[in-house]
Design a protein around this motif. Structure first.
Motif, PDB file in Angstrom:
ATOM      1  N   ASP A  64     -22.490  -0.662 -21.795  1.00  0.00           N
ATOM      2  CA  ASP A  64     -21.668  -0.958 -20.621  1.00  0.00           C
ATOM      3  C   ASP A  64     -20.340  -1.282 -20.897  1.00  0.00           C
ATOM      4  N   VAL A  65     -19.384  -0.556 -20.158  1.00  0.00           N
ATOM      5  CA  VAL A  65     -17.992  -0.811 -20.324  1.00  0.00           C
ATOM      6  C   VAL A  65     -17.364  -1.742 -19.413  1.00  0.00           C
ATOM      7  N   THR A  66     -18.296  -2.095 -18.288  1.00  0.00           N
ATOM      8  CA  THR A  66     -17.618  -2.851 -16.981  1.00  0.00           C
ATOM      9  C   THR A  66     -17.862  -4.384 -17.068  1.00  0.00           C
ATOM     10  N   MET A  67     -19.123  -4.782 -18.120  1.00  0.00           N
ATOM     11  CA  MET A  67     -19.281  -6.076 -18.124  1.00  0.00           C
ATOM     12  C   MET A  67     -20.098  -6.194 -19.335  1.00  0.00           C
ATOM     13  N   PRO A  68     -20.349  -7.364 -19.957  1.00  0.00           N
ATOM     14  CA  PRO A  68     -21.255  -7.821 -21.009  1.00  0.00           C
ATOM     15  C   PRO A  68     -22.510  -7.147 -20.855  1.00  0.00           C
ATOM     16  N   VAL A  69     -23.481  -6.975 -21.728  1.00  0.00           N
ATOM     17  CA  VAL A  69     -24.820  -6.638 -21.740  1.00  0.00           C
ATOM     18  C   VAL A  69     -25.332  -8.024 -21.721  1.00  0.00           C
ATOM     19  N   LEU A  70     -26.361  -8.385 -20.937  1.00  0.00           N
ATOM     20  CA  LEU A  70     -26.927  -9.629 -20.867  1.00  0.00           C
ATOM     21  C   LEU A  70     -27.730 -10.166 -21.914  1.00  0.00           C
ATOM     22  N   VAL A 103     -14.882 -11.438 -24.851  1.00  0.00           N
ATOM     23  CA  VAL A 103     -13.640 -11.300 -24.617  1.00  0.00           C
ATOM     24  C   VAL A 103     -13.443 -10.556 -23.097  1.00  0.00           C
ATOM     25  N   TRP A 104     -13.312 -11.231 -22.160  1.00  0.00           N
ATOM     26  CA  TRP A 104     -13.484 -10.855 -20.872  1.00  0.00           C
ATOM     27  C   TRP A 104     -12.421  -9.614 -20.669  1.00  0.00           C
ATOM     28  N   ARG A 105     -11.058  -9.723 -20.923  1.00  0.00           N
ATOM     29  CA  ARG A 105     -10.006  -8.716 -20.916  1.00  0.00           C
ATOM     30  C   ARG A 105     -10.663  -7.298 -21.374  1.00  0.00           C
ATOM     31  N   SER A 106     -11.484  -7.312 -22.334  1.00  0.00           N
ATOM     32  CA  SER A 106     -11.950  -5.908 -22.995  1.00  0.00           C
ATOM     33  C   SER A 106     -12.677  -5.165 -21.840  1.00  0.00           C
ATOM     34  N   TYR A 107     -13.291  -5.665 -21.097  1.00  0.00           N
ATOM     35  CA  TYR A 107     -13.911  -5.029 -19.899  1.00  0.00           C
ATOM     36  C   TYR A 107     -13.362  -4.188 -19.043  1.00  0.00           C
ATOM     37  N   THR A 108     -13.831  -3.453 -18.222  1.00  0.00           N
ATOM     38  CA  THR A 108     -12.923  -2.537 -17.209  1.00  0.00           C
ATOM     39  C   THR A 108     -13.150  -2.910 -15.683  1.00  0.00           C
ATOM     40  N   SER A 109     -13.954  -4.009 -15.390  1.00  0.00           N
ATOM     41  CA  SER A 109     -14.194  -4.365 -14.121  1.00  0.00           C
ATOM     42  C   SER A 109     -12.921  -4.950 -13.264  1.00  0.00           C
ATOM     43  N   GLY A 110     -11.936  -5.379 -14.097  1.00  0.00           N
ATOM     44  CA  GLY A 110     -10.811  -6.019 -13.510  1.00  0.00           C
ATOM     45  C   GLY A 110     -10.829  -7.430 -13.380  1.00  0.00           C
ATOM     46  N   GLY A 111     -11.997  -8.082 -13.865  1.00  0.00           N
ATOM     47  CA  GLY A 111     -11.879  -9.615 -13.834  1.00  0.00           C
ATOM     48  C   GLY A 111     -13.121 -10.084 -14.828  1.00  0.00           C
ATOM     49  N   TYR A 116     -21.431   1.394 -10.294  1.00  0.00           N
ATOM     50  CA  TYR A 116     -22.395   0.925 -10.983  1.00  0.00           C
ATOM     51  C   TYR A 116     -22.120  -0.259 -11.652  1.00  0.00           C
ATOM     52  N   SER A 117     -23.079  -1.009 -12.056  1.00  0.00           N
ATOM     53  CA  SER A 117     -22.638  -2.383 -13.028  1.00  0.00           C
ATOM     54  C   SER A 117     -21.567  -3.152 -12.472  1.00  0.00           C
ATOM     55  N   GLY A 118     -20.749  -3.582 -13.333  1.00  0.00           N
ATOM     56  CA  GLY A 118     -19.638  -4.407 -12.923  1.00  0.00           C
ATOM     57  C   GLY A 118     -18.553  -3.588 -12.243  1.00  0.00           C
TER      58      GLY A 118
END
Length: 671
Positions: free
Chosen positions: A24-30, A278-286, A530-532
């Motif tokens: 997932d590129v939108t948020m971390p995998v749990l 590293v939250w800024r790495s993901y693509t959901s915007g927050g 989908y996802s984040g």
């Protein structure tokens, strides 16, 4: 079982949990963050590295793309060079970062002349797949290694391999991660010969038919764990040898395949440890994080779902929901995606209280009568409920009863209308091909979707899968006389029974294609929601949005397949011609605020190059790119696709298009 005191006394190895591409590129995998929390609570030093999102960011960074362009500039014509350079200069300016990465991936594909990597996996050529499972994996590993080498120079890789005797756990949730995980394992072993490489995750617990073959063929892998990985990793961290672990089913030169007991999941319920994210790495915007209360659906009766019914873990308590609220506060979360198969309406009320007023949230839900309560829906909306994802499955009551869903079509209809009215977005899970489903049943599903398209924000489509352990799987195995424990043979027999000819399979595919045709203009497919990703428009609100143009061009032979593949809405227009009487014009309506005017049939191939690079990305096409390419720009002042023809001026030059409503006729609109 191991006590906390024993673990602390004997610990001597650090654990690094690695998420291999493509995840997932939108948020971390749990999963790895839950594992980390467990290990840390038992005194084990543990860190998580999401190598997947790091690879995406590396490959699509303007700096790296520019280096690739500079190295290949002699092989690019003027048009392609100008296009790529214009695109690179804009990569950091998109309001939605997933579009920035999408654009970078398309530029990479454009430069390489083939798909390299996508959000769904690596662009492995079909020719590398063979009938031999292991042989295919080996060939695909060699193919992806050049991409994986990008990770070797990263700080995270260097830290892991510089540690003395590290335990490296590769967490594989999706089948697309297996090949890059094996390639990474080889690189880890090469850089740190005393490391212990452990493969585990949902893929090995649910989908992998041949873990022993993988173990035997890839000597970089020391341990494969099927089932919960908590105590397997803890055992290794405190010094146990792989061969001495419980549940060993196969051993090769000290390397083992373990099936860990399922009841181990009962041991641990704790907040995930997101300190390595590293939250800024993901693509959901927050700051968007996944969260889970239960593996098992509280309903647990649907015949097509195996759930996780090996033990009863009870209903979610208010104290557990308060723990979610603490997690959101601790990591300053903007949104939470609750990944449980289904959450009860009562628990959702607690979630709304726990996360309000800052964090938005999404949850899966069963369309039960409780959701008909308008006061409940209003309370959830006020408490941050951004979307409810309903298990709709079918618009035929007969099919729902066959599935043992326990839901009613009329109730579903009322719920999604009321939820939408309350400001809660509705996502529907749609399934075709359930055993016993007829053409009439599928027609009812399509009719339901068409009737409720104004209330359906997004959707995802699946074709029936016989999941081992599910009620319908066991029922079909008994009917066909096959052993349900031989999963590979059983599923093969089941699909041969359901789809005895190509015609039956094509019938299902026809209905799958019909859904976006019915909902495409009003609802988003799962690829865009989908996802984040579901939170992106809210979290990116207020940022400058880049626009996508309306593309208008003249062509004697319209490549409809190409344009429909890349765009949602296409207008076919006839314009009177000087000689032939009429000329075909294609007007592709996107953002309805800019237009790209092309000068004739010769431009079509160049436009296709432009679209192939940018067309699949929302908010990517911009007037900057169009102007850089030297095309004419027309700013649209009004919205509404039906009015576009009114705004095109008459050009004096004969090579330019003359689009005036008085002499143009809209022939058809296709979505």
């Amino acid at each position: 079982m191991f006590s906390v005191s024993i673990a602390r006394e004997k610990r001597n190895r650090k654990v690094f949990l690695v998420v291999p591409p493509v995840a997932d590129v939108t948020m971390p995998v749990l999963a790895p963050y839950l594992l980390k929390a467990f290990l840390v609570s038992h005194g084990v030093s543990c860190h998580v590295w999401d190598s997947s999102i790091e690879l995406f960011n590396l490959l699509t960074s303007p700096h790296n793309l520019q280096k690739k362009v500079d190295s290949r500039i002699d092989h690019l014509d003027g048009f392609r060079s100008q296009l790529v350079r214009s695109g690179i200069s804009l990569l950091t300016e998109y309001a939605d970062r997933i579009d920035s990465i999408s654009a970078g991936l398309k530029l990479l594909e454009f430069l390489e002349g083939r798909p390299v990597i996508t959000f769904d996996g690596f662009g492995v050529p079909d020719g590398l797949s063979t009938g031999n499972f292991v042989s295919s994996l080996e060939k695909e590993c060699e193919f992806v290694k050049p991409l994986i080498t990008n990770l070797i120079q990263t700080r995270s890789f260097q830290i892991i391999t510089s540690e003395r005797s590290p335990i490296i756990g590769l967490s594989i949730c999706f089948s697309t991660q297996l090949v890059p995980a094996l390639a990474l394992a080889a690189f880890f072993k090469e850089a740190s010969s005393d490391c212990l490489v452990v493969l585990g995750g949902a893929y090995f617990s649910s989908w992998c038919y041949d873990p022993i073959k993988i173990l035997c063929a890839f000597d970089a892998v020391d341990v494969i764990v099927s089932g919960p990985g908590e105590y397997a990793l803890l055992s290794l961290a405190v010094g146990e040898k792989p061969a001495d672990l419980p549940g060993v089913e196969h051993s090769v030169a000290g390397r083992v395949y373990i099936r860990w007991p399922d009841d181990a999941r009962k041991i641990y319920k704790k907040m995930p440890d997101f300190r390595d994210v590293v939250w800024r790495s993901y693509t959901s915007g927050g700051r968007v994080a996944p969260y889970s209360f239960r593996k098992r659906c509280y309903y647990g009766c649907c015949k097509f779902c195996s759930g996780d019914q090996t033990f009863a873990d009870g209903l979610i308590t208010q104290a557990e929901v308060e723990q979610l609220g603490l997690t959101a506060q601790l990591y300053d979360l903007d949104a939470v995606y609750i990944v449980d198969a289904a959450v009860t309406p009562g628990v959702m009320k607690h979630i709304a209280r726990a996360l309000a007023p800052k964090a938005k949230w999404v949850a899966n839900a069963r369309p039960e009568v409780h959701f008909l309560d308008k006061r409940l829906l209003s309370f959830l909306a006020d408490g941050g409920c951004h979307m409810l994802r309903f298990g709709f499955e079918s618009g035929s009551q007969r099919v729902l009863d066959l599935m043992r869903k326990g839901t009613n079509v009329k109730t579903i209809s009322d719920i999604i209308r009321r939820a939408s009215h309350a400001g809660i977005r509705c996502h529907l899970y749609i399934m075709f091909g359930y055993p016993g489903e007829t053409t009439e049943d599928r027609d009812k599903t399509i009719a339901f979707l068409e009737e409720h398209r104004d209330a359906i924000y997004s959707y995802s489509i699946s074709v029936f899968q016989a999941i081992p352990g599910s009620g319908i799987y066991l029922e079909l195995c008994e009917r066909l006389g096959v052993d349900p424990s031989d999963e590979a043979k059983a599923t093969s027999a089941i699909y041969a029974h359901i789809y005895p000819t190509e015609a039956q399979w094509n019938e299902i595919r026809k209905y799958v294609r019909m859904v976006p045709e019915v909902l495409g203009g009003s609802s988003l497919g799962n690829a865009r929601c989908y996802s984040g990703r579901v939170f992106a428009d809210v979290l990116c609100r207020g940022r400058t949005q880049r626009t996508r143009p309306i593309v208008v061009f003249e062509s004697c032979s319209i490549d409809r397949q190409f344009w429909h593949k890349n765009f949602a809405t296409v207008y076919y227009v006839c314009v009177p011609g000087k000689e032939s009487g009429q000329r075909n014009i294609v007007a592709i309506d996107l953002a309805r605020d800019t237009a790209l005017i092309l000068s004739g049939p010769a431009e079509e191939s160049r436009v296709k190059d432009l679209i192939r690079v940018w067309g699949g990305c929302c908010d990517i096409q911009t007037k900057d790119i169009i102007e850089a390419l030297g095309y004419k720009i027309l700013m649209m002042q009004e919205s509404g696709a039906e009015t576009i023809l009114q705004h095109f001026p008459t050009f004096a030059e004969p090579q330019c298009l003359c689009l005036v409503k008085s002499n143009c006729t809209v022939v058809a609109k296709e979505t």
